[in-house]
Design a protein around this motif. Structure first.
Motif, mmCIF file in Angstrom:
data_model
loop_
_atom_site.group_PDB
_atom_site.id
_atom_site.type_symbol
_atom_site.label_atom_id
_atom_site.label_comp_id
_atom_site.label_asym_id
_atom_site.label_seq_id
_atom_site.Cartn_x
_atom_site.Cartn_y
_atom_site.Cartn_z
ATOM 1 N N GLU A 51 0.852 -1.357 -0.107
ATOM 2 C CA GLU A 51 0.068 0.132 0.268
ATOM 3 C C GLU A 51 0.838 1.222 -0.066
ATOM 4 O O GLU A 51 2.041 1.365 0.662
ATOM 5 N N PHE A 52 0.218 2.284 -0.585
ATOM 6 C CA PHE A 52 1.025 3.659 -0.719
ATOM 7 C C PHE A 52 0.970 4.144 0.632
ATOM 8 O O PHE A 52 0.083 4.198 1.458
ATOM 9 N N VAL A 53 1.975 4.810 0.935
ATOM 10 C CA VAL A 53 2.282 5.668 2.306
ATOM 11 C C VAL A 53 2.571 7.216 2.064
ATOM 12 O O VAL A 53 1.735 7.854 2.539
ATOM 13 N N ALA A 54 3.414 7.513 1.011
ATOM 14 C CA ALA A 54 3.750 8.812 0.957
ATOM 15 C C ALA A 54 4.448 8.948 -0.371
ATOM 16 O O ALA A 54 5.351 8.264 -0.760
ATOM 17 N N ASP B 52 -4.132 8.558 3.799
ATOM 18 C CA ASP B 52 -4.904 8.946 4.868
ATOM 19 C C ASP B 52 -4.536 8.373 6.570
ATOM 20 O O ASP B 52 -4.753 9.178 7.308
ATOM 21 N N SER B 53 -4.110 7.117 6.311
ATOM 22 C CA SER B 53 -3.957 6.618 7.748
ATOM 23 C C SER B 53 -2.466 6.951 8.003
ATOM 24 O O SER B 53 -2.422 6.895 9.289
ATOM 25 N N VAL B 54 -1.641 8.045 7.440
ATOM 26 C CA VAL B 54 -0.389 8.232 8.167
ATOM 27 C C VAL B 54 -0.541 9.856 8.128
ATOM 28 O O VAL B 54 0.567 10.591 8.620
ATOM 29 N N ASN B 55 -1.425 10.410 7.372
ATOM 30 C CA ASN B 55 -1.235 12.000 7.201
ATOM 31 C C ASN B 55 -1.139 12.706 8.576
ATOM 32 O O ASN B 55 -2.008 12.203 9.459
ATOM 33 N N GLY B 56 -0.469 13.490 8.848
ATOM 34 C CA GLY B 56 -0.166 14.049 10.091
ATOM 35 C C GLY B 56 0.682 13.504 10.870
ATOM 36 O O GLY B 56 0.908 14.234 12.092
ATOM 37 N N MET C 52 8.564 9.194 10.791
ATOM 38 C CA MET C 52 7.364 8.470 11.269
ATOM 39 C C MET C 52 7.291 8.661 12.576
ATOM 40 O O MET C 52 7.975 8.666 13.465
ATOM 41 N N ASN C 53 6.283 9.394 12.976
ATOM 42 C CA ASN C 53 5.913 9.759 14.542
ATOM 43 C C ASN C 53 4.483 9.188 14.897
ATOM 44 O O ASN C 53 3.743 9.021 14.122
ATOM 45 N N SER C 54 4.428 9.144 16.186
ATOM 46 C CA SER C 54 3.016 8.612 16.971
ATOM 47 C C SER C 54 2.899 7.164 16.206
ATOM 48 O O SER C 54 1.717 6.997 15.759
ATOM 49 N N LEU C 55 3.859 6.367 16.290
ATOM 50 C CA LEU C 55 3.491 5.012 15.504
ATOM 51 C C LEU C 55 2.609 4.211 16.210
ATOM 52 O O LEU C 55 2.485 4.256 17.243
ATOM 53 N N LYS C 56 1.723 3.498 15.435
ATOM 54 C CA LYS C 56 0.761 2.551 15.723
ATOM 55 C C LYS C 56 0.985 1.190 15.514
ATOM 56 O O LYS C 56 1.808 0.816 14.494
ATOM 57 N N PRO C 57 0.582 -0.057 16.229
ATOM 58 C CA PRO C 57 0.950 -0.943 15.921
ATOM 59 C C PRO C 57 0.769 -1.618 14.474
ATOM 60 O O PRO C 57 1.183 -2.437 13.817
ATOM 61 N N ASP D 128 0.968 0.201 12.017
ATOM 62 C CA ASP D 128 2.032 0.697 10.881
ATOM 63 C C ASP D 128 3.110 -0.299 10.848
ATOM 64 O O ASP D 128 3.939 -0.419 9.964
ATOM 65 N N THR D 129 2.939 -1.678 11.506
ATOM 66 C CA THR D 129 3.955 -2.572 11.319
ATOM 67 C C THR D 129 4.022 -3.065 10.002
ATOM 68 O O THR D 129 2.858 -3.444 9.562
#
Length: 124
Positions: free
Chosen positions: A44-47, A60-64, A81-86, A88-89
């Protein structure tokens, strides 16, 4: 031909930060992007970022939370990559698209060159 090598992946706790880098043999004539692929899921596309760096695009999932940047003089692209979430693995890939083909797109098949990927694991 462009050769891409990603570095900077690793294990981090949720809420933490990582900075990925992509070293290339030459990026000045390429749109650069980051994609990711989790186990059992499609890539999937990230940036992405234009050649000049003047335009960026984010999923949208990583914006901001994520920021893409490039240093053409150093042939390097970064993904902060800030405020990482599980969720994002994934394995994160750097990709290059010749500017003669057009500007930023989110379809991975439109990118011609790929790195080998770097693993990012976010623990909860």
């Amino acid at each position: 031909q462009v050769q891409l090598v990603e570095t900077g992946g690793g294990l981090v706790q949720a809420g933490g930060s990582l900075r990925l880098s992509c070293a290339a043999s030459g990026i000045s004539n390429y749109v650069m992007a980051w994609f990711r692929q989790a186990p059992g899921k499609e890539r999937e596309f990230v940036a992405a970022i234009t050649r000049s760096g003047g335009t960026t695009d984010y999923a949208d999932s990583v914006n901001g939370r994520f920021t893409i940047s490039r240093e053409n003089a150093k042939n390097t692209v970064h993904l902060q990559m800030n405020s990482l979430k599980p969720e994002d693995t994934a394995v994160y890939y750097c990709a290059a698209r010749p500017v003669v083909y057009g500007t930023i797109v989110r379809n991975p098949t439109e990118y011609r060159y790929w790195g080998q990927g770097t693993q990012v694991t976010v623990s909860s």
